[in-house]
Design a protein around this motif. Structure first.
Motif: not given
Length: 75
Positions: A59, A62-63, A65-67, A69-70
Motif C-alpha cells: 500500500y 502504491v501511495a 507512486f501515485v503521489v 505521478l501527481i
C-alpha cells in the motif's frame, strides 16, 4: 498544494524505507532443500507482523507512486 504533496512524498519515502528494512530476509536456508521450509509461521504469515509489514509495503508503494505521478503532472 505542492508543498503539502512534497511533504507527504518525503514522509512516504522515509516510512517505506523503514518498513522495508524492518522485514526479514526471504532466504530459507538449508530447510528449503529438504522440504522442511513449510512451517506454522509460513502457513499463517498473513496474520503475523511480517504479513502486516508486507501489506503496508504494498500500500505504501502504491501511495508513493501515485503521489509521484501527481507531483509530476502539477509541477
Amino acid at each position: 498544494m505542492k508543498i503539502a504533496l512534497v511533504i507527504l512524498f518525503a514522509i512516504l519515502g522515509i516510512a517505506l524505507s523503514a518498513i522495508i528494512l524492518m522485514q526479514e530476509g526471504k532466504s530459507q536456508g538449508l530447510g528449503a532443500i529438504s522440504g522442511m521450509a513449510e512451517s506454522y509461521w509460513s502457513k499463517n504469515r498473513g496474520r503475523s507482523i511480517e504479513g502486516s509489514l508486507e501489506k503496508f509495503t504494498k500500500y505504501g508503494a502504491v501511495a508513493f507512486f501515485v503521489v509521484a505521478l501527481i507531483l509530476d503532472v502539477i509541477w
